[in-house]
Design an enzyme around this catalytic site. Structure first.
Site, PDB file in Angstrom:
ATOM      1  N   ARG A  85       2.883  -0.359   0.187  1.00 35.68           N
ATOM      2  CA  ARG A  85       3.702  -0.811   1.326  1.00 35.68           C
ATOM      3  C   ARG A  85       3.203  -2.181   1.781  1.00 35.68           C
ATOM      4  O   ARG A  85       1.998  -2.461   1.733  1.00 35.68           O
ATOM      5  CB  ARG A  85       3.574   0.155   2.514  1.00 35.68           C
ATOM      6  CG  ARG A  85       4.463   1.362   2.425  1.00 35.68           C
ATOM      7  CD  ARG A  85       5.949   1.002   2.570  1.00 35.68           C
ATOM      8  NE  ARG A  85       6.803   2.170   2.433  1.00 35.68           N
ATOM      9  CZ  ARG A  85       7.298   2.628   1.282  1.00 35.68           C
ATOM     10  NH1 ARG A  85       7.031   2.009   0.145  1.00 35.68           N
ATOM     11  NH2 ARG A  85       8.076   3.685   1.262  1.00 35.68           N
TER      12      ARG A  85
ATOM     13  N   HIS B 246      10.507  -5.297  -3.811  1.00 38.74           N
ATOM     14  CA  HIS B 246      10.364  -3.851  -3.551  1.00 38.74           C
ATOM     15  C   HIS B 246      11.186  -3.082  -4.600  1.00 38.74           C
ATOM     16  O   HIS B 246      12.074  -2.293  -4.250  1.00 38.74           O
ATOM     17  CB  HIS B 246      10.823  -3.499  -2.125  1.00 38.74           C
ATOM     18  CG  HIS B 246      10.292  -2.156  -1.668  1.00 38.74           C
ATOM     19  ND1 HIS B 246       9.886  -1.910  -0.378  1.00 38.74           N
ATOM     20  CD2 HIS B 246      10.106  -0.990  -2.349  1.00 38.74           C
ATOM     21  CE1 HIS B 246       9.488  -0.644  -0.276  1.00 38.74           C
ATOM     22  NE2 HIS B 246       9.613  -0.066  -1.468  1.00 38.74           N
TER      23      HIS B 246
HETATM   24  P1  NDP Z   1       0.846  10.743  -2.449  1.00 43.80           P
HETATM   25  O1  NDP Z   1       1.027  11.289  -1.071  1.00 43.80           O
HETATM   26  O2  NDP Z   1       1.062  11.666  -3.601  1.00 43.80           O
HETATM   27  O3  NDP Z   1      -0.609  10.125  -2.591  1.00 43.80           O
HETATM   28  C1  NDP Z   1      -1.216   9.368  -1.600  1.00 43.80           C
HETATM   29  C2  NDP Z   1      -2.629   9.052  -2.016  1.00 43.80           C
HETATM   30  O4  NDP Z   1      -3.208   8.159  -1.047  1.00 43.80           O
HETATM   31  C3  NDP Z   1      -3.542  10.280  -2.080  1.00 43.80           C
HETATM   32  O5  NDP Z   1      -4.426  10.166  -3.157  1.00 43.80           O
HETATM   33  C4  NDP Z   1      -4.303  10.204  -0.758  1.00 43.80           C
HETATM   34  O6  NDP Z   1      -5.576  10.813  -0.770  1.00 43.80           O
HETATM   35  C5  NDP Z   1      -4.444   8.708  -0.604  1.00 43.80           C
HETATM   36  N1  NDP Z   1      -4.692   8.339   0.795  1.00 43.80           N
HETATM   37  C6  NDP Z   1      -3.894   8.531   1.868  1.00 43.80           C
HETATM   38  N2  NDP Z   1      -4.479   8.071   2.990  1.00 43.80           N
HETATM   39  C7  NDP Z   1      -5.682   7.599   2.617  1.00 43.80           C
HETATM   40  C8  NDP Z   1      -6.774   7.026   3.312  1.00 43.80           C
HETATM   41  N3  NDP Z   1      -6.747   6.860   4.636  1.00 43.80           N
HETATM   42  N4  NDP Z   1      -7.860   6.670   2.603  1.00 43.80           N
HETATM   43  C9  NDP Z   1      -7.920   6.861   1.271  1.00 43.80           C
HETATM   44  N5  NDP Z   1      -6.912   7.401   0.536  1.00 43.80           N
HETATM   45  C10 NDP Z   1      -5.820   7.772   1.209  1.00 43.80           C
HETATM   46  O7  NDP Z   1       1.813   9.478  -2.546  1.00 43.80           O
HETATM   47  P2  NDP Z   1       2.551   8.879  -3.838  1.00 43.80           P
HETATM   48  O8  NDP Z   1       1.540   8.642  -4.887  1.00 43.80           O
HETATM   49  O9  NDP Z   1       3.729   9.693  -4.174  1.00 43.80           O
HETATM   50  O10 NDP Z   1       3.087   7.491  -3.236  1.00 43.80           O
HETATM   51  C11 NDP Z   1       2.205   6.542  -2.692  1.00 43.80           C
HETATM   52  C12 NDP Z   1       2.981   5.458  -1.962  1.00 43.80           C
HETATM   53  O11 NDP Z   1       3.662   4.605  -2.890  1.00 43.80           O
HETATM   54  C13 NDP Z   1       4.122   5.938  -1.057  1.00 43.80           C
HETATM   55  O12 NDP Z   1       3.636   6.429   0.168  1.00 43.80           O
HETATM   56  C14 NDP Z   1       4.955   4.678  -0.897  1.00 43.80           C
HETATM   57  O13 NDP Z   1       4.491   3.946   0.217  1.00 43.80           O
HETATM   58  C15 NDP Z   1       4.667   3.903  -2.171  1.00 43.80           C
HETATM   59  N6  NDP Z   1       5.862   3.774  -3.027  1.00 43.80           N
HETATM   60  C16 NDP Z   1       6.334   2.520  -3.302  1.00 43.80           C
HETATM   61  C17 NDP Z   1       7.420   2.347  -4.123  1.00 43.80           C
HETATM   62  C18 NDP Z   1       7.902   0.995  -4.485  1.00 43.80           C
HETATM   63  O14 NDP Z   1       8.984   0.875  -5.071  1.00 43.80           O
HETATM   64  N7  NDP Z   1       7.151  -0.056  -4.217  1.00 43.80           N
HETATM   65  C19 NDP Z   1       8.116   3.507  -4.695  1.00 43.80           C
HETATM   66  C20 NDP Z   1       7.546   4.777  -4.348  1.00 43.80           C
HETATM   67  C21 NDP Z   1       6.448   4.894  -3.533  1.00 43.80           C
HETATM   68  P3  NDP Z   1      -5.743  12.397  -1.087  1.00 43.80           P
HETATM   69  O15 NDP Z   1      -5.506  12.535  -2.571  1.00 43.80           O
HETATM   70  O16 NDP Z   1      -7.126  12.694  -0.705  1.00 43.80           O
HETATM   71  O17 NDP Z   1      -4.713  13.107  -0.259  1.00 43.80           O
HETATM   72  C1  OXD Z   2       9.577   4.836  -1.818  1.00 47.04           C
HETATM   73  C2  OXD Z   2       9.968   3.444  -2.041  1.00 47.04           C
HETATM   74  O1  OXD Z   2       8.739   5.101  -0.960  1.00 47.04           O
HETATM   75  O2  OXD Z   2      10.925   3.202  -2.830  1.00 47.04           O
HETATM   76  O3  OXD Z   2      10.091   5.721  -2.541  1.00 47.04           O
HETATM   77  O4  OXD Z   2       9.368   2.541  -1.480  1.00 47.04           O
END
Ligand code: NDP
Ligand code: OXD
Length: 316
Positions: A231, A279
């Protein structure tokens, strides 16, 4: 006997083609693009992406909210978000797109794409030394659905992979570091930083100059690299530009920005060592998601547990 009428779905997906979503979701339920009255009891589910705060107020029979994407920060930005379960996107094709994006950007930095493009413009025939993948460590912040899939692909290509997550939960083949206690060691062992974190109060603004300056610069690539597809508000763009200019960073690939679309005035557009995408790393596709959402709505009606639920306390 007639089947009971199913609750309606409120569909409000800014930035997507709502008719495409509507067509797919209408296979299972009546879908409306707007509420009909200030208090609308007919709506039982909402599918939402990037809409205005207060959208979900006055829906007393709302049972669950479905995020149109993997990230749910757009929902938590609404102070009036109702206290119902939130389901987010976890989908094979979205994960595949993100894996492709990460592999593409890592390989471009690793195989010196910026240098070769500059050389081509000058018609310069120069072959620089090329480090092997196993001399490069990619560090992934966020080892969730997307981070783990990207890690698997990078391991297959021979890169060393570090991960950072809240829990530090183990991932095969990856050196995983946990929480704030593990952050500095993770950064110090990382040449290419890939940011795949969710945006939460704990992660907002985390990618700043202080963090970037802890990456390993004395490495086989000749400098540290940043790739952010999580993000935009995770990063401080002014700090990234400063890091590029003062040698803390060699190059960056950015898919997300504090303000989107990226303002024309941003120096990121024209910086010779920045690669910008709009994005576009991994977009949700209603053709792949609608069936799952409809199944989840039916499961919820039967009081069965929902899948891909968001932890409201953690914010992701
Ligand atoms: P998940 O919820 O599956 O994974 C999130 C990960 O981040 C987990 O490993 C979690 O730790 C870790 N995390 C969360 N908070 C913290 C913190 N404070 N400190 C350290 N680690 C942390 O999410 P996804 O993998 O499905 O997606 C990740 C992000 O990708 C989405 O939230 C979105 O913002 C972004 N995204 C962007 C897209 C784009 O087109 N650019 C498309 C899709 C998603 P733990 O394993 O311990 O829970
Ligand atoms: C998502 C994105 O969060 O597209 O899926 O950013």
């Amino acid at each position: 006997m007639q089947a009971p009428v199913k609750g309606r779905v409120l569909l409000s997906v800014a930035g997507f083609d709502p008719q495409h979503w509507r067509k797919r979701l209408s296979a299972g339920r009546e879908v409306v693009l707007d509420r009909e009255r200030p208090v609308d009891t007919s709506i039982h589910y909402a599918v939402v992406w990037n809409r205005h705060p207060g959208l979900l107020v006055g829906l007393p029979n709302l049972k669950a909210v479905f995020s149109g994407g993997a990230g749910v920060d757009h929902l938590f930005a609404d102070p009036d978000l109702p206290d119902v379960p939130i389901v987010r996107v976890v989908a094979d094709n979205l994960t595949q797109y993100m894996t492709e994006y990460v592999v593409w950007r890592v390989l471009d930095h690793h195989r010196q794409g910026f240098l070769y493009r500059a050389q081509q413009r000058r018609k310069a025939w120069i072959e620089p030394p090329q480090p092997a993948a196993n001399r490069v460590s990619v560090g992934i912040m966020g080892m969730g659905e997307l981070g783990r899939a990207a890690a698997r692909a990078l391991l297959t290509l021979g890169f060393r992979v570090n991960g950072w997550s809240r829990s530090g939960a183990p991932v095969e083949g990856v050196d995983v570091y946990g929480g704030s206690a593990g952050l500095d060691a993770f950064l110090g062992a990382t040449d290419i930083l890939v940011v795949l974190l969710p945006l939460t109060p704990a992660t907002t603004g985390i990618v700043d100059h202080v963090l970037l300056s802890k990456l390993r610069r004395d490495n086989a690539l000749g400098g540290a690299v940043l790739i952010n597809a999580g993000r935009g508000l995770l990063q401080n763009s002014a700090d990234i530009l400063r890091a590029l200019d003062d040698g803390v960073l060699k190059e960056a690939s950015l898919d997300v920005f504090e303000s989107e679309p990226l303002p024309e005035t941003s120096r990121l557009w024209t910086h010779e060592r920045v690669f910008v995408t709009p994005h576009a790393a991994a977009a949700s596709d209603p053709d792949h998601l609608a069936t799952f959402m409809l199944e989840q709505m039916d499961a919820c009606d039967r009081s069965e547990p929902l899948r891909n639920l968001v932890d409201r306390k953690a914010g992701y």
